[in-house]
Design a protein around this motif. Sequence first.
Motif, PDB file in Angstrom:
ATOM      1  N   MET A  76     -10.446   1.768   7.997  1.00 48.37           N
ATOM      2  CA  MET A  76     -11.266   3.005   8.085  1.00 48.37           C
ATOM      3  C   MET A  76     -11.160   3.937   6.979  1.00 48.37           C
ATOM      4  SD  MET A  76     -13.318   2.225  10.762  1.00 48.37           S
ATOM      5  CE  MET A  76     -12.907   0.775  10.453  1.00 48.37           C
ATOM      6  N   LYS A  77     -12.181   4.916   6.545  1.00 43.49           N
ATOM      7  CA  LYS A  77     -12.161   5.735   5.427  1.00 43.49           C
ATOM      8  C   LYS A  77     -10.953   6.627   5.789  1.00 43.49           C
ATOM      9  CE  LYS A  77     -14.859   9.579   3.408  1.00 43.49           C
ATOM     10  NZ  LYS A  77     -16.282  10.026   3.229  1.00 43.49           N
ATOM     11  N   GLY A  78     -10.012   7.103   4.809  1.00 40.43           N
ATOM     12  CA  GLY A  78      -9.024   7.716   5.048  1.00 40.43           C
ATOM     13  C   GLY A  78      -7.777   7.093   5.564  1.00 40.43           C
ATOM     14  N   GLN A  79      -7.724   5.676   5.644  1.00 39.16           N
ATOM     15  CA  GLN A  79      -6.635   4.791   5.956  1.00 39.16           C
ATOM     16  C   GLN A  79      -6.119   4.174   4.491  1.00 39.16           C
ATOM     17  OE1 GLN A  79      -7.828   2.149   9.178  1.00 39.16           O
ATOM     18  NE2 GLN A  79      -7.439   3.862  10.648  1.00 39.16           N
ATOM     19  N   VAL A  80      -4.834   3.958   4.676  1.00 35.27           N
ATOM     20  CA  VAL A  80      -4.164   3.416   3.526  1.00 35.27           C
ATOM     21  C   VAL A  80      -3.771   1.780   3.856  1.00 35.27           C
ATOM     22  CG1 VAL A  80      -2.297   3.453   2.036  1.00 35.27           C
ATOM     23  CG2 VAL A  80      -3.455   5.611   2.594  1.00 35.27           C
ATOM     24  N   LEU A  81      -4.089   1.070   2.846  1.00 31.73           N
ATOM     25  CA  LEU A  81      -3.449  -0.332   3.270  1.00 31.73           C
ATOM     26  C   LEU A  81      -2.359  -0.563   1.993  1.00 31.73           C
ATOM     27  CD1 LEU A  81      -3.832  -3.292   4.258  1.00 31.73           C
ATOM     28  CD2 LEU A  81      -5.448  -3.729   2.273  1.00 31.73           C
ATOM     29  N   ARG A  82      -1.317  -1.277   2.630  1.00 31.19           N
ATOM     30  CA  ARG A  82      -0.165  -1.485   1.983  1.00 31.19           C
ATOM     31  C   ARG A  82       0.075  -3.007   1.974  1.00 31.19           C
ATOM     32  NH1 ARG A  82       5.830   1.414   1.842  1.00 31.19           N
ATOM     33  NH2 ARG A  82       4.457   2.782   0.689  1.00 31.19           N
ATOM     34  N   ILE A  83       0.034  -3.701   0.595  1.00 30.26           N
ATOM     35  CA  ILE A  83       0.334  -5.095   0.710  1.00 30.26           C
ATOM     36  C   ILE A  83       1.668  -5.122   0.098  1.00 30.26           C
ATOM     37  CG2 ILE A  83      -0.049  -7.376  -0.410  1.00 30.26           C
ATOM     38  CD1 ILE A  83      -2.157  -6.136   1.520  1.00 30.26           C
ATOM     39  N   GLU A  84       2.876  -5.555   0.625  1.00 33.41           N
ATOM     40  CA  GLU A  84       4.105  -5.437   0.495  1.00 33.41           C
ATOM     41  C   GLU A  84       4.740  -6.817   0.383  1.00 33.41           C
ATOM     42  OE1 GLU A  84       8.115  -3.870   2.639  1.00 33.41           O
ATOM     43  OE2 GLU A  84       6.353  -2.484   2.429  1.00 33.41           O
ATOM     44  N   GLN A  85       5.696  -6.863  -0.765  1.00 32.81           N
ATOM     45  CA  GLN A  85       6.537  -8.223  -1.129  1.00 32.81           C
ATOM     46  C   GLN A  85       7.515  -8.596   0.488  1.00 32.81           C
ATOM     47  OE1 GLN A  85       6.065 -10.559  -3.211  1.00 32.81           O
ATOM     48  NE2 GLN A  85       4.532  -9.825  -4.088  1.00 32.81           N
ATOM     49  N   VAL A  86       7.515  -9.449   0.906  1.00 28.47           N
ATOM     50  CA  VAL A  86       8.673  -9.891   1.891  1.00 28.47           C
ATOM     51  C   VAL A  86       9.921 -10.272   0.986  1.00 28.47           C
ATOM     52  CG1 VAL A  86       9.077 -11.036   3.754  1.00 28.47           C
ATOM     53  CG2 VAL A  86       6.885 -10.047   3.762  1.00 28.47           C
ATOM     54  N   GLU A  87       9.504 -11.580   0.548  1.00 21.61           N
ATOM     55  CA  GLU A  87      10.780 -12.190  -0.455  1.00 21.61           C
ATOM     56  C   GLU A  87      10.664 -11.787  -2.070  1.00 21.61           C
ATOM     57  OE1 GLU A  87      11.018 -16.263   0.464  1.00 21.61           O
ATOM     58  OE2 GLU A  87      10.502 -15.894   2.716  1.00 21.61           O
ATOM     59  N   GLY A  88       9.347 -11.442  -2.397  1.00 23.61           N
ATOM     60  CA  GLY A  88       9.313 -11.069  -3.766  1.00 23.61           C
ATOM     61  C   GLY A  88       8.900 -12.404  -4.381  1.00 23.61           C
ATOM     62  N   GLY A  89       8.035 -12.022  -5.575  1.00 22.65           N
ATOM     63  CA  GLY A  89       7.482 -13.298  -6.563  1.00 22.65           C
ATOM     64  C   GLY A  89       6.322 -13.832  -5.828  1.00 22.65           C
ATOM     65  N   GLN A  90       5.303 -13.103  -4.787  1.00 16.26           N
ATOM     66  CA  GLN A  90       4.088 -13.773  -4.306  1.00 16.26           C
ATOM     67  C   GLN A  90       3.085 -13.121  -4.731  1.00 16.26           C
ATOM     68  OE1 GLN A  90       3.800 -16.705  -2.590  1.00 16.26           O
ATOM     69  NE2 GLN A  90       1.735 -15.991  -3.125  1.00 16.26           N
ATOM     70  N   CYS A  91       1.945 -13.691  -5.355  1.00 11.42           N
ATOM     71  CA  CYS A  91       0.760 -13.207  -5.745  1.00 11.42           C
ATOM     72  C   CYS A  91      -0.056 -12.962  -4.361  1.00 11.42           C
ATOM     73  CB  CYS A  91      -0.069 -14.030  -6.768  1.00 11.42           C
ATOM     74  SG  CYS A  91      -1.662 -13.708  -7.082  1.00 11.42           S
ATOM     75  N   ALA A  92      -1.074 -12.054  -4.338  1.00  6.86           N
ATOM     76  CA  ALA A  92      -1.773 -11.812  -3.237  1.00  6.86           C
ATOM     77  C   ALA A  92      -3.248 -11.596  -3.877  1.00  6.86           C
ATOM     78  CB  ALA A  92      -1.805 -10.716  -2.508  1.00  6.86           C
ATOM     79  N   ASP A  93      -4.423 -12.303  -3.229  1.00  7.42           N
ATOM     80  CA  ASP A  93      -5.465 -12.177  -3.548  1.00  7.42           C
ATOM     81  C   ASP A  93      -6.185 -11.041  -2.526  1.00  7.42           C
ATOM     82  OD1 ASP A  93      -5.303 -14.142  -5.234  1.00  7.42           O
ATOM     83  OD2 ASP A  93      -7.439 -14.635  -5.126  1.00  7.42           O
ATOM     84  N   PHE A  94      -7.069 -10.246  -3.069  1.00  4.10           N
ATOM     85  CA  PHE A  94      -7.599  -9.072  -2.233  1.00  4.10           C
ATOM     86  C   PHE A  94      -9.105  -8.983  -2.396  1.00  4.10           C
ATOM     87  CE2 PHE A  94      -8.813  -4.830  -1.647  1.00  4.10           C
ATOM     88  CZ  PHE A  94      -8.707  -4.640  -0.069  1.00  4.10           C
ATOM     89  N   ASN A  95      -9.790  -8.913  -1.300  1.00  5.13           N
ATOM     90  CA  ASN A  95     -11.432  -8.644  -1.440  1.00  5.13           C
ATOM     91  C   ASN A  95     -11.617  -7.523  -0.302  1.00  5.13           C
ATOM     92  OD1 ASN A  95     -13.103 -10.232  -3.247  1.00  5.13           O
ATOM     93  ND2 ASN A  95     -12.221 -11.750  -2.339  1.00  5.13           N
ATOM     94  N   CYS A  96     -12.893  -6.845  -0.610  1.00  8.47           N
ATOM     95  CA  CYS A  96     -13.408  -5.914   0.636  1.00  8.47           C
ATOM     96  C   CYS A  96     -14.922  -5.686   0.604  1.00  8.47           C
ATOM     97  CB  CYS A  96     -12.520  -4.394   0.408  1.00  8.47           C
ATOM     98  SG  CYS A  96     -12.913  -3.623  -1.002  1.00  8.47           S
ATOM     99  N   PHE A  97     -15.258  -5.679   1.745  1.00  7.12           N
ATOM    100  CA  PHE A  97     -16.712  -5.160   2.007  1.00  7.12           C
ATOM    101  C   PHE A  97     -16.910  -3.774   2.614  1.00  7.12           C
ATOM    102  CE2 PHE A  97     -15.660  -9.708   2.236  1.00  7.12           C
ATOM    103  CZ  PHE A  97     -16.658 -10.432   1.479  1.00  7.12           C
ATOM    104  N   ASN A  98     -17.961  -3.412   2.401  1.00  8.70           N
ATOM    105  CA  ASN A  98     -18.501  -2.236   3.381  1.00  8.70           C
ATOM    106  C   ASN A  98     -18.681  -2.642   4.692  1.00  8.70           C
ATOM    107  OD1 ASN A  98     -19.982  -0.472   4.802  1.00  8.70           O
ATOM    108  ND2 ASN A  98     -21.211   0.151   2.823  1.00  8.70           N
ATOM    109  N   LEU A  99     -17.896  -2.075   5.502  1.00 17.98           N
ATOM    110  CA  LEU A  99     -17.721  -2.581   7.028  1.00 17.98           C
ATOM    111  C   LEU A  99     -19.269  -2.627   7.643  1.00 17.98           C
ATOM    112  CD1 LEU A  99     -15.859  -3.584   9.359  1.00 17.98           C
ATOM    113  CD2 LEU A  99     -15.586  -1.206   9.802  1.00 17.98           C
ATOM    114  N   HIS A 100     -20.008  -1.619   7.122  1.00 17.32           N
ATOM    115  CA  HIS A 100     -21.194  -1.524   7.981  1.00 17.32           C
ATOM    116  C   HIS A 100     -22.426  -2.010   6.904  1.00 17.32           C
ATOM    117  CE1 HIS A 100     -19.199   1.322  10.318  1.00 17.32           C
ATOM    118  NE2 HIS A 100     -18.900   2.043   9.218  1.00 17.32           N
ATOM    119  N   ASP A 101     -22.230  -2.792   5.976  1.00 17.86           N
ATOM    120  CA  ASP A 101     -23.329  -3.491   5.150  1.00 17.86           C
ATOM    121  C   ASP A 101     -22.518  -4.342   4.176  1.00 17.86           C
ATOM    122  OD1 ASP A 101     -25.243  -4.204   3.467  1.00 17.86           O
ATOM    123  OD2 ASP A 101     -25.856  -2.278   2.733  1.00 17.86           O
TER     124      ASP A 101
END
Length: 362
Positions: A86-111
């Motif tokens: 939701m608007k005003g929330q923070v998403l943290r993507i964190e390394q568990v072991e280290g050395g891992q790439c993450a892909d990230f996408n996002c959409f407007n939740l209402h459109d």
Amino acid sequence: MSSPQSLTLRLNPQQLDLLQRCIANGDAADLQSLAQRAIREMKNNSVTSAKPAAPAKPDLSGLSDQRQLLATRILEPGTGKALELMKGQVLRIEQVEGGQCADFNCFNLHDYKEFMHVGRTRTLHGFNPGPGDFLWSAPPRERAMMFILADTVRANDVMFPRCSANLYESVYGFHKHTNCHDIQSEAQREYGLTPDDVHDSFNLFMNTVIAGERGRIERQTSKAGDHVDMLALMDLLAVPNVCGADIMRTSNFSLKPLKAEIYAASERDLASVPALADWSTQRKPADFRQPTIKADRPLKRDTDYVPQFTNAPLVSQDYVVELSAQEIDTLESFGLHPYYGTDRAAALRDVMYSWWEKRYMD
């Protein structure tokens, strides 16, 4: 030395409007003197910037930086997760072991037709967006969707596309292999989206460099606990996934889990976002001539279609500029012959708009 010459600039109304705004701003008295100023200052490398100064950073010293943890999820190798953010929330993507790439996408939740666009983001923030940068939606929306609050590695990428099943078959000979497109597709399927709705990713913890005419992926440098924090500026469907590339340097030839956490933003988080202008060209579906989303796949011509292209037809007009012999010699010295041949008026037009770029954009 050359002789004085009258040059006939051909300008369409859009081009003329930009130069007339320079005159209205006091850059010159008329088109003639603006052309002369552009020639002179481009030759002397003396163009002064008129770009507005960046707004002062807010004083955050008295604000709380405490966040409330709302949710935690471990993303195992080969998987991803669609998360309502939701608007005003923070998403943290964190390394568990280290050395891992993450892909990230996002959409407007209402459109869902408003989605993150790496091309627009790359244009505004470069190849490696980091703290203080935004993630932008695609034209014609072009709105800030997220704000990057923190990044402990500074190795994010918007050059490389997501890896795909076809990449692993055509290059590596796999008929089945973990890949970011399929992982994104499966995670987004929970919300009714199809594989066609996946778009190029914001690649987190992906260490890339420019090598010659191409980008190159280098080995990972992230460690356990490294993270990227992104603040939602609208309600989103956020979709992180563990990159499926285990036979590339992307994640140092192995796959490891990642942790996704959602927080309520702190006062400091919210106050750190720079003010953004609202533009009339950030269009919503209500502004579209065709607002209805197609429900079928074949494309069929609308027999009632009447073109309504912006500002078309563009009709150019001629504007005469008198240049002295010295100014003609200076114009010749810019070396624009490979582009315009002997058309000095076209070269002058180039110089004038190049001057504008230096004055108002650099």
